[in-house]
Design an enzyme around this catalytic site. Sequence first.
Site, PDB file in Angstrom:
ATOM      1  N   SER A 150       0.799  -1.220   0.000  1.00 44.88           N
ATOM      2  CA  SER A 150       0.000   0.000   0.000  1.00 44.88           C
ATOM      3  C   SER A 150       0.830   1.267   0.000  1.00 44.88           C
ATOM      4  O   SER A 150       0.293   2.369  -0.035  1.00 44.88           O
ATOM      5  CB  SER A 150      -0.933   0.004   1.217  1.00 44.88           C
ATOM      6  OG  SER A 150      -0.163  -0.055   2.385  1.00 44.88           O
ATOM      7  N   THR A 166      -2.001   3.288   4.428  1.00 41.82           N
ATOM      8  CA  THR A 166      -1.090   4.367   4.067  1.00 41.82           C
ATOM      9  C   THR A 166      -0.270   4.659   5.295  1.00 41.82           C
ATOM     10  O   THR A 166      -0.781   4.493   6.400  1.00 41.82           O
ATOM     11  CB  THR A 166      -1.950   5.611   3.734  1.00 41.82           C
ATOM     12  OG1 THR A 166      -2.596   5.384   2.500  1.00 41.82           O
ATOM     13  CG2 THR A 166      -1.167   6.892   3.696  1.00 41.82           C
ATOM     14  N   GLY A 177      -6.077  10.640  -3.926  1.00 39.83           N
ATOM     15  CA  GLY A 177      -6.847  10.567  -2.678  1.00 39.83           C
ATOM     16  C   GLY A 177      -6.499  11.727  -1.755  1.00 39.83           C
ATOM     17  O   GLY A 177      -6.115  12.805  -2.198  1.00 39.83           O
ATOM     18  N   ASP A 178      -6.614  11.471  -0.478  1.00 44.39           N
ATOM     19  CA  ASP A 178      -6.343  12.505   0.529  1.00 44.39           C
ATOM     20  C   ASP A 178      -4.855  12.645   0.845  1.00 44.39           C
ATOM     21  O   ASP A 178      -4.387  13.712   1.246  1.00 44.39           O
ATOM     22  CB  ASP A 178      -7.074  12.161   1.831  1.00 44.39           C
ATOM     23  CG  ASP A 178      -6.685  10.773   2.346  1.00 44.39           C
ATOM     24  OD1 ASP A 178      -6.446   9.871   1.503  1.00 44.39           O
ATOM     25  OD2 ASP A 178      -6.625  10.573   3.566  1.00 44.39           O
ATOM     26  N   THR A 184      -5.906   7.912   7.176  1.00 40.99           N
ATOM     27  CA  THR A 184      -5.786   6.741   6.327  1.00 40.99           C
ATOM     28  C   THR A 184      -7.193   6.247   6.026  1.00 40.99           C
ATOM     29  O   THR A 184      -8.120   6.536   6.775  1.00 40.99           O
ATOM     30  CB  THR A 184      -4.917   5.656   7.021  1.00 40.99           C
ATOM     31  OG1 THR A 184      -4.851   4.498   6.191  1.00 40.99           O
ATOM     32  CG2 THR A 184      -5.460   5.258   8.371  1.00 40.99           C
ATOM     33  N   GLY A 185      -7.336   5.533   4.932  1.00 40.79           N
ATOM     34  CA  GLY A 185      -8.661   5.036   4.568  1.00 40.79           C
ATOM     35  C   GLY A 185      -9.126   5.610   3.247  1.00 40.79           C
ATOM     36  O   GLY A 185      -8.303   6.054   2.440  1.00 40.79           O
ATOM     37  N   ARG A 223      -6.336   8.966 -10.468  1.00 40.22           N
ATOM     38  CA  ARG A 223      -7.102   9.284  -9.250  1.00 40.22           C
ATOM     39  C   ARG A 223      -6.154   9.708  -8.109  1.00 40.22           C
ATOM     40  O   ARG A 223      -5.120   9.107  -7.885  1.00 40.22           O
ATOM     41  CB  ARG A 223      -7.925   8.058  -8.835  1.00 40.22           C
ATOM     42  CG  ARG A 223      -8.687   8.218  -7.523  1.00 40.22           C
ATOM     43  CD  ARG A 223      -7.900   7.685  -6.339  1.00 40.22           C
ATOM     44  NE  ARG A 223      -8.667   7.708  -5.094  1.00 40.22           N
ATOM     45  CZ  ARG A 223      -8.125   7.503  -3.894  1.00 40.22           C
ATOM     46  NH1 ARG A 223      -6.852   7.266  -3.779  1.00 40.22           N
ATOM     47  NH2 ARG A 223      -8.875   7.540  -2.814  1.00 40.22           N
ATOM     48  N   GLY A 230      -9.842   7.988   0.817  1.00 38.78           N
ATOM     49  CA  GLY A 230      -9.435   9.383   0.755  1.00 38.78           C
ATOM     50  C   GLY A 230     -10.536  10.339   0.333  1.00 38.78           C
ATOM     51  O   GLY A 230     -10.561  11.489   0.758  1.00 38.78           O
TER      52      GLY A 230
END
Length: 344
Positions: free
Chosen positions: A85, A204, A234-235, A255-256, A232, A258
């Site tokens: 990851s 992450t 994410g956060d 984390t998770g 793409r 995003g």
Amino acid sequence: MFNRRKFIKASAVSTAMLAVTKTSFANNISNVSSDAINKPIVISTWDFGVAANADAWKVLKNNGRALDAVEQGVWVPEADESNQSVGYGGLPDRDGKVTLDACIMDENGNIGAVLALEHIKHPISVARKVMEKTPHVMLAGDGALQFALEQGFKKENLLTPSSEKAWKEWLKEAKYQPVMNIENKLYDKVAPQKLPGNQYNHDTIGMIAMDVKGNLSGACTTSGMAYKLHGRIGDSPIIGAGLFIDNEVGGATSTGVGEEVVRNVGSFLVVELMRQGYSPEEACKEAVMRIIKKKPETAKNIQVGFLAMNKKGEYGAYAIQQGFTFAVCDTKKQDLVIKGKSYY
Ligand code: SD4
């Protein structure tokens, strides 16, 4: 009808309240003697944070700077082939490309980020170069790669045989269904790292450190959601979403999934809540509750976790689902793993 006078009154009150709460944390801090502050300290997301913290600690214990500590720390999962990851060995997007996102922030509010960077094993160091060597704060895609190569980073193939195999397996059904509850369902039975690649599609490393001088820095780095659309983001590389540091108050990371963190500017929110006097865990909980409140149905099936530390070296976390863990390393304990509390 809109009553302007009332509105002015109401906003004056809330501003005043904010001012009261705002000063409360600052007062708190100035009343604490420097000895009572838990420093140096480093915290990071998930079990694999233990190994990352250990390298960050080498910097911190030698009176090094928090910024160097977080960069060195997150190098560990970035280089770890078995960690699917983060960095090298990360699971690819649906086109089979490993695209990496990372950001870094120091005690002076300096920031740097790379988005959808390919072929470079340590995106966090490219993010730092963006921060230190350019007039910009973010570089994306080909431009980020070009910059990295100009800075002397080596171009590498980051898709390992096992991640390629997992991707080919995924292609058979090609269903984008992030497995958000791995930890929830299997945490006590199987370490997430032991799951087959096609089931283990997120996580992450977000890391926050405070050095002996009491300065804070943070880093966040990821290969993002496995099998995402090419391009793409994410956060994780977005300052305020995946990471935020305010050297007067504290730091937070996430984390998770995003998308939900970005929607709520999660890490900035956590830090602002700590400014108002929330403890790190309370602030993380409130940020999780915003996500749940905004999208209750979505939240049932996803994981998002926040991790935070304040200027006293107090830390806490909160997640939507069970199974979120974080690692802590300070003068008392170097390999502590804590199960974060959760809503479900
Ligand atoms: C993202 N937040 O790309 C990252 C992925 C992650 O646990 O953290 N998963 O949305």
